[in-house]
Design an enzyme around this catalytic site. Structure first.
Site, short mmCIF file in Angstrom:
data_model
loop_
_atom_site.label_atom_id
_atom_site.label_comp_id
_atom_site.label_asym_id
_atom_site.label_seq_id
_atom_site.Cartn_x
_atom_site.Cartn_y
_atom_site.Cartn_z
N ASN A 212 -5.31 3.63 6.92
CA ASN A 212 -6.67 4.14 6.73
C ASN A 212 -7.59 3.88 7.91
O ASN A 212 -8.61 4.54 8.04
CB ASN A 212 -7.24 3.59 5.43
CG ASN A 212 -6.71 4.39 4.26
OD1 ASN A 212 -6.60 5.61 4.35
ND2 ASN A 212 -6.36 3.72 3.17
N HIS B 194 0.83 -1.20 0.00
CA HIS B 194 0.00 0.00 0.00
C HIS B 194 0.87 1.25 0.00
O HIS B 194 1.43 1.63 1.02
CB HIS B 194 -0.95 -0.04 1.22
CG HIS B 194 -1.88 1.11 1.27
ND1 HIS B 194 -2.35 1.63 2.45
CD2 HIS B 194 -2.45 1.86 0.29
CE1 HIS B 194 -3.16 2.65 2.19
NE2 HIS B 194 -3.24 2.80 0.89
N GLU C 245 2.92 0.47 3.31
CA GLU C 245 2.39 -0.53 4.24
C GLU C 245 2.46 -1.88 3.53
O GLU C 245 1.93 -2.01 2.42
CB GLU C 245 0.90 -0.26 4.52
CG GLU C 245 0.58 0.59 5.69
CD GLU C 245 -0.93 0.62 5.98
OE1 GLU C 245 -1.30 0.36 7.12
OE2 GLU C 245 -1.71 0.92 5.07
N1 CAA Z 1 3.91 13.96 -7.75
C1 CAA Z 1 5.24 14.10 -7.57
N2 CAA Z 1 5.78 15.03 -6.77
C2 CAA Z 1 4.94 15.87 -6.14
C3 CAA Z 1 3.55 15.80 -6.29
C4 CAA Z 1 3.04 14.80 -7.15
N3 CAA Z 1 1.73 14.62 -7.34
N4 CAA Z 1 2.99 16.77 -5.54
C5 CAA Z 1 3.99 17.43 -4.93
N5 CAA Z 1 5.17 16.89 -5.29
C6 CAA Z 1 6.50 17.29 -4.81
C7 CAA Z 1 6.87 18.67 -5.30
O1 CAA Z 1 7.50 18.63 -6.55
C8 CAA Z 1 7.84 19.12 -4.22
O2 CAA Z 1 9.09 18.55 -4.45
P1 CAA Z 1 10.44 19.23 -3.89
O3 CAA Z 1 10.29 19.46 -2.43
O4 CAA Z 1 11.45 18.22 -4.22
O5 CAA Z 1 10.59 20.50 -4.63
C9 CAA Z 1 7.28 18.47 -2.95
O6 CAA Z 1 6.45 17.40 -3.40
C10 CAA Z 1 6.46 19.45 -2.14
O7 CAA Z 1 5.43 19.95 -2.98
P2 CAA Z 1 4.86 21.43 -2.94
O8 CAA Z 1 5.95 22.35 -2.47
O9 CAA Z 1 4.22 21.73 -4.23
O10 CAA Z 1 3.66 21.38 -1.92
P3 CAA Z 1 3.62 20.94 -0.42
O11 CAA Z 1 4.86 21.29 0.33
O12 CAA Z 1 2.32 21.42 0.06
O13 CAA Z 1 3.60 19.33 -0.48
C11 CAA Z 1 2.35 17.35 -0.43
C12 CAA Z 1 2.63 18.66 -1.18
C13 CAA Z 1 3.62 16.50 -0.44
C14 CAA Z 1 1.25 16.65 -1.19
C15 CAA Z 1 1.99 17.70 1.06
O14 CAA Z 1 0.93 18.63 1.06
C16 CAA Z 1 1.56 16.49 1.85
O15 CAA Z 1 2.39 15.74 2.36
N6 CAA Z 1 0.24 16.30 1.99
C17 CAA Z 1 -0.33 15.15 2.70
C18 CAA Z 1 -0.28 13.95 1.79
C19 CAA Z 1 -0.84 12.74 2.45
O16 CAA Z 1 -1.28 12.73 3.58
N7 CAA Z 1 -0.82 11.65 1.70
C20 CAA Z 1 -1.42 10.41 2.14
C21 CAA Z 1 -2.81 10.35 1.63
S1 CAA Z 1 -3.62 8.90 2.17
C22 CAA Z 1 -3.13 7.76 1.07
O17 CAA Z 1 -2.51 7.97 0.08
C23 CAA Z 1 -3.59 6.38 1.41
C24 CAA Z 1 -4.92 6.01 0.98
O18 CAA Z 1 -5.13 4.80 0.83
C25 CAA Z 1 -6.05 6.93 0.83
#
Ligand code: CAA
Length: 283
Positions: A190, A140, A152
């Site tokens: 989750n 996961h 995971e």
């Molecule tokens: N793909 C690749 N890289 C990405 C990206 C994407 N979709 N979105 C952002 N990035 C990268 C950016 O390029 C940037 O890289 P650098 O630091 O190397 O320059 C870095 O991530 C940070 O991005 P931003 O500066 O644009 O924005 P941010 O600091 O707000 O980070 C985020 C964005 C990483 C998404 C952050 O907001 C975050 O960690 N959010 C929470 C995400 C989370 O909780 N994910 C789990 C969801 S639950 C899940 O996935 C499980 C499920 O089963 C539902």
């Protein structure tokens, strides 16, 4: 076990992210989806991500070209006949996953491991669709896959220790951190994350605070990178509802009942960022 060739099923946000990190780690990857245009969209997303890494001077243009060359498009499950590992990231639907795994079981070589990126469906039930439940496991990944460190790793009831070990090693090669989890509804991520998001939706539904206020409390007070309602939009409200329903049904406990407002939004087609509207509106 030596794994060189990996098929990723599903070229959506999760599948293409998984294909990207596998190709970056030097694996030969087949990116599979039902239609060529789905695979092309996934490949275009990977190319865009890699181009950003070139701009940031994290990889060279030559490395980008080499990574993309590691990925081949596939629209036929028969291509799984030559792979060592399949990572399935198709839609979250047990009937569809069971049918894919049954077919893969007939096609993939006997040594091949069949992994699912399911966010909450039972690995044991997916494994039961095959004649090799000891080689079926959960992998996961978190969204966005290229950024998030966690994978995971879910052991089904019959998953063999050597299969677990192989997947743990591969996860480390992908520059991710494997965390071992047993097969119960929602696993760990989750089971904890979704009730928090659901509670945030109840908090909005009951008029305790505005959506912005709820998100600010969790961002500024708990240091979460995104507030729970923004995160729900990012994950997809249909996915959030599906996971809550899986928890509710799996545990038979009303503490997991999905908020009626979440149901209403999903019925309206307000699925979050991907549909242009969820709790927030997106351009
Ligand atoms: N793909 C690749 N890289 C990405 C990206 C994407 N979709 N979105 C952002 N990035 C990268 C950016 O390029 C940037 O890289 P650098 O630091 O190397 O320059 C870095 O991530 C940070 O991005 P931003 O500066 O644009 O924005 P941010 O600091 O707000 O980070 C985020 C964005 C990483 C998404 C952050 O907001 C975050 O960690 N959010 C929470 C995400 C989370 O909780 N994910 C789990 C969801 S639950 C899940 O996935 C499980 C499920 O089963 C539902």
């Amino acid at each position: 076990m030596n794994v060189e060739k990996i098929m990723v099923i599903g070229a959506g946000q999760m599948g293409s992210g998984i294909a990207q990190v596998c190709a970056q780690a030097g694996f030969t990857v087949l990116l599979n989806d039902l239609k060529p245009e789905f695979v092309e969209r996934g490949l275009a997303g990977i190319e865009k991500n890699l181009a950003r890494q070139v701009l940031k001077e994290r990889i060279t243009e030559d490395e980008k070209v080499a990574i993309l060359a590691n990925i081949t498009a596939s629209t036929n499950l028969v291509d799984a006949g030559t792979v060592d590992l399949v990572i399935e990231a198709a839609v979250e639907n047990m009937a569809i996953k069971a049918s894919i795994f049954k077919e893969l079981d007939e096609i993939a070589p006997a040594h091949a491991i069949l992994a699912s990126n399911t966010s909450s469906l039972p690995i044991t039930e997916i494994a039961a669709a095959t004649t090799r439940p000891e080689k079926v496991i959960g992998m996961h990944f978190m969204n966005p896959v290229p950024v998030m460190k966690l994978v995971e790793i879910i052991r089904g009831l019959a998953t063999a220790d050597e299969v677990y070990k192989t997947i743990e090693d591969i996860t480390k090669k992908l520059n991710k951190v494997p965390v071992e989890v047993n097969d119960f509804p929602g696993f760990v991520a989750n089971r904890i994350l979704m009730p928090m998001i659901n509670e945030a939706i109840y908090t909005l539904y009951e008029g305790v605070a505005t959506k912005e206020a709820i998100d600010d409390v969790m961002k500024l007070g708990m240091n979460h990178p995104m507030g729970p309602l923004t995160l729900a939009d990012f994950i997809g409200l249909d996915t959030c509802l599906y996971i809550m329903e899986t928890l509710h049904e799996g545990f038979g406990d009303d503490k997991y009942r999905p908020c009626p407002l979440l149901r209403k939004y999903v019925k309206a087609g307000w699925l979050g960022k991907k549909s242009g509207r969820g709790f927030y509106e997106y351009a």
